[in-house]
Design a protein around this motif. Structure first.
Motif, short mmCIF file in Angstrom:
data_model
loop_
_atom_site.label_atom_id
_atom_site.label_comp_id
_atom_site.label_asym_id
_atom_site.label_seq_id
_atom_site.Cartn_x
_atom_site.Cartn_y
_atom_site.Cartn_z
N LYS A 146 40.74 40.75 37.60
CA LYS A 146 42.03 40.81 38.30
C LYS A 146 42.34 39.49 39.00
O LYS A 146 43.46 38.96 38.93
CB LYS A 146 42.03 41.96 39.31
N GLU A 147 41.33 38.93 39.68
CA GLU A 147 41.52 37.65 40.37
C GLU A 147 41.83 36.53 39.37
O GLU A 147 42.66 35.65 39.65
CB GLU A 147 40.28 37.32 41.18
N LYS A 148 41.19 36.57 38.24
CA LYS A 148 41.47 35.57 37.20
C LYS A 148 42.92 35.67 36.72
O LYS A 148 43.61 34.65 36.57
CB LYS A 148 40.51 35.79 36.03
N ASN A 149 43.39 36.90 36.51
CA ASN A 149 44.78 37.08 36.08
C ASN A 149 45.77 36.75 37.19
O ASN A 149 46.86 36.23 36.92
CB ASN A 149 44.98 38.52 35.59
N ASN A 150 45.40 37.03 38.44
CA ASN A 150 46.26 36.64 39.56
C ASN A 150 46.43 35.12 39.61
O ASN A 150 47.53 34.61 39.86
CB ASN A 150 45.66 37.14 40.88
N TYR A 151 45.34 34.40 39.38
CA TYR A 151 45.41 32.94 39.36
C TYR A 151 46.32 32.45 38.23
O TYR A 151 47.16 31.57 38.43
CB TYR A 151 44.00 32.38 39.20
N GLN A 152 46.18 33.05 37.06
CA GLN A 152 47.04 32.67 35.94
C GLN A 152 48.51 32.98 36.23
O GLN A 152 49.41 32.20 35.88
CB GLN A 152 46.60 33.41 34.67
N LEU A 153 48.72 34.11 36.89
CA LEU A 153 50.10 34.50 37.23
C LEU A 153 50.73 33.50 38.19
O LEU A 153 51.92 33.16 38.07
CB LEU A 153 50.11 35.91 37.82
N ARG A 154 49.94 32.99 39.15
CA ARG A 154 50.47 31.99 40.09
C ARG A 154 50.84 30.69 39.36
O ARG A 154 51.85 30.06 39.67
CB ARG A 154 49.44 31.72 41.19
N ILE A 155 50.02 30.31 38.40
CA ILE A 155 50.31 29.09 37.64
C ILE A 155 51.59 29.26 36.82
O ILE A 155 52.45 28.37 36.78
CB ILE A 155 49.12 28.74 36.72
N ILE A 156 51.72 30.42 36.17
CA ILE A 156 52.93 30.68 35.37
C ILE A 156 54.17 30.68 36.25
O ILE A 156 55.21 30.12 35.89
CB ILE A 156 52.78 32.03 34.62
N SER A 157 54.06 31.30 37.42
CA SER A 157 55.21 31.35 38.33
C SER A 157 55.62 29.95 38.79
O SER A 157 56.82 29.64 38.88
CB SER A 157 54.88 32.23 39.54
N ALA A 158 54.64 29.11 39.06
CA ALA A 158 54.94 27.73 39.47
C ALA A 158 55.61 26.97 38.33
O ALA A 158 56.56 26.20 38.57
CB ALA A 158 53.65 27.04 39.89
N LYS A 159 55.17 27.17 37.10
CA LYS A 159 55.79 26.50 35.95
C LYS A 159 57.22 26.98 35.75
O LYS A 159 58.13 26.19 35.45
CB LYS A 159 54.97 26.76 34.69
N LEU A 160 57.42 28.28 35.91
CA LEU A 160 58.78 28.83 35.75
C LEU A 160 59.73 28.27 36.81
O LEU A 160 60.89 27.92 36.51
CB LEU A 160 58.74 30.36 35.85
N ALA A 161 59.25 28.18 38.04
CA ALA A 161 60.09 27.65 39.11
C ALA A 161 60.48 26.20 38.82
O ALA A 161 61.65 25.80 39.00
CB ALA A 161 59.37 27.77 40.44
N LYS A 162 59.54 25.41 38.38
CA LYS A 162 59.83 24.00 38.06
C LYS A 162 60.78 23.88 36.88
O LYS A 162 61.71 23.06 36.89
CB LYS A 162 58.49 23.28 37.74
#
Length: 481
Positions: free
Chosen positions: A370-386
């Motif tokens: 779960k923590e691994k997927n949470n980390y990936q989700l944060r990276i994806i969200s940052a890429k989407l925002a940019k």
């Protein structure tokens, strides 16, 4: 030119003629001492004859082929005569008027022994030292020969036919028979027509030409540069200490009869340590079965079954898929301790020590995923925002804009999939809502206890208590033991 006189009826007894002296040298002198002559030397086995050609002196007669032939006949040299070599030596000696020494004038055939069939141990190429930045890691070297199941251990060498020989006197030399001392199969091996094969994976042992495969590796001393890292498919028993920096990987169980100064150990089954486990903060211990030790200090431990410690767990990260059991005097001080079904100890935490966090009821493997997927989700969200920020800029190139829209779509899909995975993992996270934390002594203030993600922060000492989850109230409750 004169020819060799080869008498077919000469003596075949092979006896050394009278002209042959104890030094295996024979000289047949001619009537005139100034005439050329030859001196013949025999090898000890009568397989070779060599001659010194001595030229004539003054008006003496040169060496002739007839003279040499008569010498050979008198010395009973009848087989393997080197005619061309003799002719060349005569010509050179007579022409140059110089001695020609050590000329091979006859050579017999040595016998070839018959070799009976036997099993020969298969080659086991020694592993070469691993190199990194031109530096050799001698910890990767091992004196043990480890074999796999169904590996060929020995090959049958077929019988080699022999052949009789013949010496320069024409006497037959019988061939011998060699019986090589081959190997035979022992415990945990099988033998077919041409091979000896391992029935199991393990350590290859050769004792008095009998090869066997041991399913366990017993190290009488310690683990260090003399043994290298231990990598073995079965059980490992270590009677001495394990030096810092050496790793142990076992496909069975590991038993260590002293304190374990661990770097890395991975075992498919149980780990049993008579002393304690000291990790110096960087050690990794993975156990596929049960772990037993006197104490654990500064380690990261993952155990698929129950972890049993006699005295203390200090400043360590411990993960157990079943229970963590300490005796009534067992203490947990500092670190993160996780056990799905619960923890039993004498005391938890220390007022002046590092905080101790206890987690129960949670499947830590699911938590890590779960923590691994949470980390990936944060990276994806940052890429989407940019990306959305870039797409908001007006007057963009149509081709560039299309590529950005395609990327946006891919990221949104990945965000959706990752979010779904996290949701699925949350449903599997709580593994045992009946997990218990039982302490026969004291839980020190500053300790955090969680059961199924419901937390209790201990502000005042708790003594002789059992802590459990009250699902109806949504909180942790304690009751006296």
């Amino acid at each position: 030119m004169e020819k060799f006189n080869s008498n077919k009826n000469r003596d075949q007894a092979g006896k050394v003629p009278e002209s042959k002296n104890p030094q295996n040298r024979a000289t047949v002198l001619r009537e005139n001492k100034n005439d050329g002559n030859i001196s013949v030397t025999f090898s000890e086995d009568d397989l070779e004859a060599r001659a010194d050609f001595i030229p004539a002196v003054g008006n003496g007669e040169p060496i002739t082929l007839a003279y040499v032939s008569s010498v050979l006949e008198r010395l009973n040299i009848v087989y393997g005569i080197q005619e061309k070599t003799i002719q060349e030596a005569i010509l050179r000696c007579n022409h140059d008027r110089k001695p020609i020494k050590d000329v091979l004038i006859a050579r017999g055939d040595p016998p070839k022994d018959e070799v009976l069939e036997y099993f020969e141990l298969a080659p086991n190429p020694a592993s070469s030292p691993s190199e990194a930045n031109n530096r050799i890691d001698y910890r990767s070297q091992s004196p043990f020969v480890i074999v796999k199941k169904d590996q060929i251990l020995a090959y049958k060498r077929p019988r080699e036919k022999g052949q009789d020989g013949k010496n320069i006197h024409g006497v037959l030399i019988p061939r011998g028979v060699l019986r090589p001392e081959g190997v035979s199969g022992g415990q945990n091996t099988r033998t077919d027509e041409n091979h000896i094969i391992a029935k199991i994976a393990g350590q290859l042992i050769e004792n008095k030409k009998v090869i066997s495969v041991q399913e366990s590796l017993v190290i009488k001393g310690g683990v260090g540069y003399a043994t290298g890292n231990i990598i073995f498919p079965g059980d490992v028993i270590i009677e001495g200490p394990v030096s810092d920096g050496f790793k142990i990987y076992s496909g069975g169980s590991v038993t260590i009869k002293q304190t374990f100064d661990v770097t890395d150990v991975i075992t498919k089954n149980d780990l049993t340590v008579a002393g304690g486990i000291i990790g110096r903060g960087r050690a990794l211990v993975k156990v596929g079965g049960t772990l037993k030790a006197k104490f654990i200090e500064n380690c990261r431990v993952a155990c698929r079954k129950t972890l049993m410690v006699e005295t203390e767990i200090i400043n360590s990260s411990i993960y157990a898929m079943e229970n963590i059991e300490l005796g009534d005097k067992g203490v947990i001080v500092g670190g993160d301790i996780t056990a799905i079904h619960g923890i039993r100890a004498g005391a938890i935490g220390k007022k002046s020590g590092k905080p101790t966090h206890i987690h129960c009821g949670i499947d830590f493997t699911v938590q890590q995923e779960k923590e691994k997927n949470n980390y990936q989700l944060r990276i994806i969200s940052a890429k989407l925002a940019k990306l959305r920020e870039l797409m908001a800029v007006p007057e963009q190139n149509p081709e560039k804009k299309a590529k950005m829209e395609e990327l946006l779509h891919r990221l949104e899909q990945e965000q959706k999939k990752t979010g779904q995975r996290i949701s699925d993992l949350l449903g599997r996270l709580e593994a045992d809502d009946k997990a218990l934390v039982e302490v026969t002594g004291e839980i020190a203030p500053g300790t955090l206890i969680e059961i199924c993600q419901i937390a209790l922060f201990v502000e005042e000492p708790l003594r002789k208590v059992r802590i459990s989850l009250d699902k109806t109230k949504g909180k942790l409750v304690s009751e006296p033991l």
